[in-house]
Write a protein that holds these residues in place. Structure first.
Motif, short mmCIF file in Angstrom:
data_model
loop_
_atom_site.label_atom_id
_atom_site.label_comp_id
_atom_site.label_asym_id
_atom_site.label_seq_id
_atom_site.Cartn_x
_atom_site.Cartn_y
_atom_site.Cartn_z
N SER A 78 59.82 27.84 150.62
CA SER A 78 58.57 27.21 150.21
C SER A 78 57.50 27.36 151.29
CB SER A 78 58.78 25.72 149.89
OG SER A 78 59.08 24.98 151.06
N VAL A 79 56.25 27.26 150.85
CA VAL A 79 55.11 27.15 151.74
C VAL A 79 54.35 25.92 151.27
CG1 VAL A 79 52.95 28.18 152.53
CG2 VAL A 79 54.96 29.62 152.18
N TYR A 93 55.07 11.18 155.90
CA TYR A 93 54.26 12.24 155.30
C TYR A 93 54.66 12.55 153.88
CZ TYR A 93 58.26 15.19 156.53
OH TYR A 93 59.52 15.71 156.64
N VAL A 94 53.73 13.17 153.16
CA VAL A 94 53.97 13.76 151.85
C VAL A 94 53.59 15.23 151.94
CG1 VAL A 94 53.65 11.64 150.54
CG2 VAL A 94 51.68 13.10 151.00
N LYS A 95 54.18 16.05 151.09
CA LYS A 95 53.92 17.48 151.14
C LYS A 95 53.99 18.07 149.75
CE LYS A 95 57.73 20.03 152.22
NZ LYS A 95 58.76 20.64 153.02
N GLY A 96 53.39 19.24 149.57
CA GLY A 96 53.44 19.93 148.29
C GLY A 96 52.99 21.36 148.45
N GLY A 97 53.45 22.23 147.54
CA GLY A 97 53.05 23.63 147.61
C GLY A 97 53.86 24.52 146.68
N GLY A 98 53.92 25.81 147.04
CA GLY A 98 54.62 26.81 146.25
C GLY A 98 56.05 26.99 146.72
N THR A 126 56.71 22.64 144.49
CA THR A 126 57.52 21.60 145.11
C THR A 126 56.62 20.46 145.57
OG1 THR A 126 59.14 21.10 146.84
CG2 THR A 126 57.46 22.72 147.39
N ILE A 127 57.20 19.27 145.60
CA ILE A 127 56.54 18.09 146.15
C ILE A 127 57.62 17.27 146.84
CG2 ILE A 127 56.80 16.73 144.03
CD1 ILE A 127 53.99 15.55 144.70
N GLY A 128 57.26 16.62 147.94
CA GLY A 128 58.26 15.85 148.66
C GLY A 128 57.64 14.91 149.67
N GLY A 129 58.50 14.29 150.43
CA GLY A 129 58.04 13.36 151.45
C GLY A 129 59.15 13.07 152.43
N GLY A 130 58.76 12.53 153.57
CA GLY A 130 59.77 12.22 154.57
C GLY A 130 59.20 11.49 155.76
N GLY A 131 60.03 11.40 156.77
CA GLY A 131 59.65 10.76 158.02
C GLY A 131 60.10 11.62 159.18
N VAL A 143 63.86 13.46 158.38
CA VAL A 143 64.61 13.39 157.12
C VAL A 143 63.58 13.55 156.02
CG1 VAL A 143 66.52 11.98 157.96
CG2 VAL A 143 64.49 10.87 157.07
N GLU A 144 64.00 14.21 154.92
CA GLU A 144 63.03 14.58 153.90
C GLU A 144 63.72 14.76 152.56
OE1 GLU A 144 60.03 17.62 155.05
OE2 GLU A 144 60.98 18.82 153.48
N TYR A 145 63.01 14.42 151.48
CA TYR A 145 63.45 14.72 150.12
C TYR A 145 62.39 15.60 149.47
CZ TYR A 145 64.12 14.46 145.14
OH TYR A 145 64.27 14.80 143.82
N ASP A 146 62.84 16.67 148.78
CA ASP A 146 61.92 17.57 148.09
C ASP A 146 62.41 17.80 146.66
OD1 ASP A 146 60.33 18.11 150.42
OD2 ASP A 146 61.95 19.41 151.11
#
Length: 187
Positions: A78-79, A93-98, A126-131, A143-146
């Motif tokens: 992913s990016v 944080y939260v994240k998202g992309g291809g 994809t979308i996710g978040g973590g600490g 640690v992160e969940y996507d």
């Protein structure tokens, strides 16, 4: 860890063939950069992971227990962009992309000894978040969940049963834990 669900449907009839649940380990690496403004952190990262996730399910288009649909996920990448909020050395944080995934498929009819295969690399989102916590100015742990969605795509199976199209819908969940080495000081 990686958990996925793949729903197989006959492309020509629309008949649901199977629902394959997969699970397995995942290992890989990531590279990225962050920019901090006050307590807000903005970043971009790319990751590539190898996996051994696989699974199979009975295919009811064959007589009971005489046909199976099997899937193996070989890799996941992913990016993503991310936005986070820092409290001293902790970053939420939260994240998202291809996203991209490489898959291999096998359809087997044990009645006649027929085997057909297909493989693909497909794109999705994809979308996710973590600490993330900074242990030092150069070492962080996270640690992160996507969640990944690769939609439905038609695959052309080929083999001793001939060539036939199957629509496969795919979603993936990933739980990650890891370490990051920083090339800049935590500010």
């Amino acid at each position: 860890g990686l958990w996925a669900k793949k729903d197989w449907t006959d492309s020509s009839t629309g008949f649901a063939e199977s629902s394959v649940d997969l699970s397995g380990g995942i290992a890989g690496g990531q590279v990225g950069c962050n920019y901090q403004v006050s307590t807000w952190v903005f970043g971009i990262q790319g990751d590539y992971d190898w996996t051994n996730a696989n699974g199979s399910a009975a295919d009811p288009t064959f007589a009971p227990d005489l046909g199976t649909d099997a899937t193996k996920i070989k890799s996941l990448a992913s990016v993503t962009g991310r936005v986070g909020y820092a409290w001293d050395r902790f970053l939420g944080y939260v994240k998202g992309g291809g996203a991209w995934v490489k898959d291999e498929y096998t359809a087997t009819d044990t009645t006649f000894g027929l085997v057909s295969t297909a493989s693909e690399t497909r794109t999705g989102w994809t979308i996710g978040g973590g600490g993330e916590y900074a242990f030092t100015d150069w070492l962080t742990g996270f640690v992160e969940y996507d969640f990944y969605d690769f939609g439905t795509k038609t695959n052309s199976f080929a083999g001793s049963a001939g060539t036939f199209p199957i629509d496969i819908k795919q979603t993936v969940s990933v739980a990650k834990a890891g370490l990051n080495f920083k090339f800049g000081a935590w500010h």
